[in-house]
Write a protein that holds these residues in place. Sequence first.
Motif, PDB file in Angstrom:
ATOM      1  N   ILE A 146     124.648 122.827  88.961  1.00 23.68           N
ATOM      2  CA  ILE A 146     124.656 123.322  88.383  1.00 23.68           C
ATOM      3  C   ILE A 146     124.845 125.238  88.983  1.00 23.68           C
ATOM      4  CG2 ILE A 146     122.285 123.428  88.026  1.00 23.68           C
ATOM      5  CD1 ILE A 146     124.465 125.278  85.252  1.00 23.68           C
ATOM      6  N   THR A 147     124.005 125.237  89.885  1.00 22.01           N
ATOM      7  CA  THR A 147     123.259 126.286  90.900  1.00 22.01           C
ATOM      8  C   THR A 147     124.719 127.118  91.767  1.00 22.01           C
ATOM      9  OG1 THR A 147     121.387 126.004  90.951  1.00 22.01           O
ATOM     10  CG2 THR A 147     122.199 127.701  92.925  1.00 22.01           C
ATOM     11  N   ALA A 153     130.677 131.481  89.881  1.00 24.33           N
ATOM     12  CA  ALA A 153     130.845 132.714  88.815  1.00 24.33           C
ATOM     13  C   ALA A 153     130.882 134.104  88.831  1.00 24.33           C
ATOM     14  CB  ALA A 153     130.601 131.609  87.222  1.00 24.33           C
ATOM     15  N   ALA A 154     129.690 134.174  89.862  1.00 24.41           N
ATOM     16  CA  ALA A 154     129.517 135.280  89.352  1.00 24.41           C
ATOM     17  C   ALA A 154     129.784 136.057  90.555  1.00 24.41           C
ATOM     18  CB  ALA A 154     127.628 135.934  90.128  1.00 24.41           C
ATOM     19  N   MET A 155     130.407 134.807  92.179  1.00 23.68           N
ATOM     20  CA  MET A 155     130.955 135.703  92.907  1.00 23.68           C
ATOM     21  C   MET A 155     132.508 136.138  92.154  1.00 23.68           C
ATOM     22  SD  MET A 155     131.091 136.135  96.569  1.00 23.68           S
ATOM     23  CE  MET A 155     131.854 136.833  98.000  1.00 23.68           C
ATOM     24  N   VAL A 171     128.583 127.225  81.932  1.00 25.92           N
ATOM     25  CA  VAL A 171     128.071 127.177  80.627  1.00 25.92           C
ATOM     26  C   VAL A 171     127.859 125.800  80.014  1.00 25.92           C
ATOM     27  CG1 VAL A 171     128.784 127.527  78.248  1.00 25.92           C
ATOM     28  CG2 VAL A 171     129.181 129.679  80.192  1.00 25.92           C
ATOM     29  N   GLU A 172     128.626 124.355  80.485  1.00 25.44           N
ATOM     30  CA  GLU A 172     129.032 123.100  80.492  1.00 25.44           C
ATOM     31  C   GLU A 172     127.181 122.418  80.510  1.00 25.44           C
ATOM     32  OE1 GLU A 172     131.567 119.460  80.383  1.00 25.44           O
ATOM     33  OE2 GLU A 172     132.358 121.163  80.470  1.00 25.44           O
ATOM     34  N   ARG A 179     119.459 123.692  85.015  1.00 30.60           N
ATOM     35  CA  ARG A 179     119.300 125.004  84.876  1.00 30.60           C
ATOM     36  C   ARG A 179     119.326 125.453  86.400  1.00 30.60           C
ATOM     37  NH1 ARG A 179     113.195 124.917  82.004  1.00 30.60           N
ATOM     38  NH2 ARG A 179     113.367 125.765  80.091  1.00 30.60           N
ATOM     39  N   ALA A 180     120.052 126.185  86.707  1.00 31.46           N
ATOM     40  CA  ALA A 180     120.649 127.142  87.688  1.00 31.46           C
ATOM     41  C   ALA A 180     118.865 127.602  88.702  1.00 31.46           C
ATOM     42  CB  ALA A 180     121.680 128.539  87.817  1.00 31.46           C
ATOM     43  N   TYR A 181     118.999 126.596  89.775  1.00 34.83           N
ATOM     44  CA  TYR A 181     117.481 127.781  90.666  1.00 34.83           C
ATOM     45  C   TYR A 181     116.515 127.297  90.795  1.00 34.83           C
ATOM     46  CZ  TYR A 181     121.186 131.515  92.487  1.00 34.83           C
ATOM     47  OH  TYR A 181     122.276 131.767  93.468  1.00 34.83           O
TER      48      TYR A 181
END
Length: 185
Positions: A146-147, A153-155, A171-172, A179-181
């Motif tokens: 997830i992270t 995705a942000a990059m 999203v999935e 949960r990321a981070y």
Amino acid sequence: MAALIPPGVICGNKVPTILFPEDTSEERLQVWTAIANSFAFDWMLRRVLTTTVNYFLLQSVPLPKLAKNGLPWMKLVSATRELQTLDKAGSTSATYERMAQLRGEIDTEVAVAYGLDLNDMELVLHDFPILDRGQIALPTESKSTITRDSVLAAMAKRTGIRSTEWQRRAVEARALGARAYVPSE
């Protein structure tokens, strides 16, 4: 992990302390904290140390050149300030989600400031094998990403790459409760 330490707290040899006394706005501290907590900086730092960070080892890791009040600088300051506010807001799903989004944006801005591209960032994240070990994995996979997927995705978005694969995966995973981070401990 880097953190802003309140005045009057004593830090010994194992806690290198960075001060910017000429900057009363604390922006330099906020930008430094954002950089020091990024995956790119952590990856470079791991190349020169084992388990202990002292001031002299810390000095050996280069910082990206950012112009004060330039766009990347202002994005890092803004994201760091919002994270400080959210840290005091209480633990809700929305808070965790926004914090993860901000951290992904910080990681992306720092990576770009270092001159990294999406392939470089994939390599950096590959060196964090226990990342997300306490999170729910996608149904066909043995461990969560997830992270990693959120950062990539942000990059991709930041660098104009049209791939939506990482965004879809993130999203999935969030829909399953990942949960990321979020550290596993």
